[in-house]
Design a protein around this motif. Structure first.
Motif, PDB file in Angstrom:
ATOM      1  N   PHE A 116      -7.170  -2.269  -5.171  1.00  0.00           N
ATOM      2  CA  PHE A 116      -8.540  -1.985  -4.783  1.00  0.00           C
ATOM      3  C   PHE A 116      -8.595  -0.866  -3.746  1.00  0.00           C
ATOM      4  N   ASP A 117      -7.525  -0.736  -2.968  1.00  0.00           N
ATOM      5  CA  ASP A 117      -7.530   0.265  -1.895  1.00  0.00           C
ATOM      6  C   ASP A 117      -6.405   1.280  -2.078  1.00  0.00           C
ATOM      7  N   GLU A 118      -6.586   2.407  -1.433  1.00  0.00           N
ATOM      8  CA  GLU A 118      -5.658   3.532  -1.534  1.00  0.00           C
ATOM      9  C   GLU A 118      -4.256   3.179  -1.030  1.00  0.00           C
ATOM     10  N   GLU A 119      -4.164   2.429   0.072  1.00  0.00           N
ATOM     11  CA  GLU A 119      -2.866   2.078   0.652  1.00  0.00           C
ATOM     12  C   GLU A 119      -2.007   1.293  -0.344  1.00  0.00           C
ATOM     13  N   ASN A 120      -2.576   0.245  -0.930  1.00  0.00           N
ATOM     14  CA  ASN A 120      -1.841  -0.535  -1.924  1.00  0.00           C
ATOM     15  C   ASN A 120      -1.467   0.320  -3.127  1.00  0.00           C
ATOM     16  N   TYR A 121      -2.390   1.137  -3.577  1.00  0.00           N
ATOM     17  CA  TYR A 121      -2.129   1.991  -4.741  1.00  0.00           C
ATOM     18  C   TYR A 121      -0.889   2.861  -4.501  1.00  0.00           C
ATOM     19  N   HIS A 122      -0.813   3.476  -3.341  1.00  0.00           N
ATOM     20  CA  HIS A 122       0.338   4.350  -3.045  1.00  0.00           C
ATOM     21  C   HIS A 122       1.633   3.551  -2.902  1.00  0.00           C
ATOM     22  N   LEU A 123       1.564   2.364  -2.317  1.00  0.00           N
ATOM     23  CA  LEU A 123       2.758   1.529  -2.191  1.00  0.00           C
ATOM     24  C   LEU A 123       3.306   1.149  -3.573  1.00  0.00           C
ATOM     25  N   TYR A 124       2.436   0.695  -4.457  1.00  0.00           N
ATOM     26  CA  TYR A 124       2.867   0.310  -5.806  1.00  0.00           C
ATOM     27  C   TYR A 124       3.355   1.521  -6.585  1.00  0.00           C
TER      28      TYR A 124
END
Length: 177
Positions: free
Chosen positions: A161-169
């Motif tokens: 849902f958020d940019e931070e998680n997206y980049h981590l994954y």
């Protein structure tokens, strides 16, 4: 070599046309904040009704376990509800409990012969699990499960849902290729 595809999506898990979305639920199964609240709101009263029936049978859902209900008004046919651990510093079995969330959700989906399953980032909201550590557990657990259960599920979506998680994954999935 994995036969299943693992994909990354940034967006709203309640809008996905998949066989099942996984809900980061609480042990009461009665809805809450974050993903849980969004799934209950979008899916309508049918989901809550089935959750109440599950509660009547077994008294809720323990941490690391999972149960399945209808998708109600969601585009997904089913919702797999799993209860992630509350982060307490990582010394109270949180990584294993979080891994169990993914394993048990996949076990239930596979048992129903579901082919396309979408996961949110479990426990990283109000439960306070550090996003980087949670993403690592999620990716490793799902890949290992898929290797051990070839040809059971065809597509796994990690929905951020958020940019931070997206980049981590994105980083973790790129490292694995």
């Amino acid at each position: 070599m994995l036969s299943a595809k693992i994909e990354l999506v940034k967006g709203d898990i309640t809008k996905l046309e998949v066989d099942a979305v996984v809900n980061a639920a609480n042990s009461s199964l009665l809805g809450g904040g974050g993903v849980d609240g969004a799934i209950h709101r979008a899916g309508g009263p049918e989901i809550l009704e089935e959750c109440k029936q599950i509660r009547a049978r077994q008294g809720g859902c323990p941490t690391g376990e999972a149960v399945i209900t209808t998708g109600g008004r969601l585009p997904a046919r089913y919702v797999v509800h799993t209860v992630g651990p509350v982060w307490q510093g990582g010394k109270n079995g949180e990584p294993e409990l979080l891994a169990n969330c993914y394993r048990n959700s996949l076990r239930i989906a596979s048992g129903k012969q579901l082919q396309h399953v979408a996961f949110p980032s479990i426990s990283t909201g109000v439960y306070g699990y550090p996003k980087d550590k949670a993403a690592k557990v999620a990716v490793q657990t799902v890949k290992k499960w898929l290797q051990e259960h070839e040809n059971s599920i065809m597509q796994i979506l990690f929905v951020c849902f958020d940019e931070e998680n997206y980049h981590l994954y994105k980083e973790l999935l790129a490292d694995e290729r």
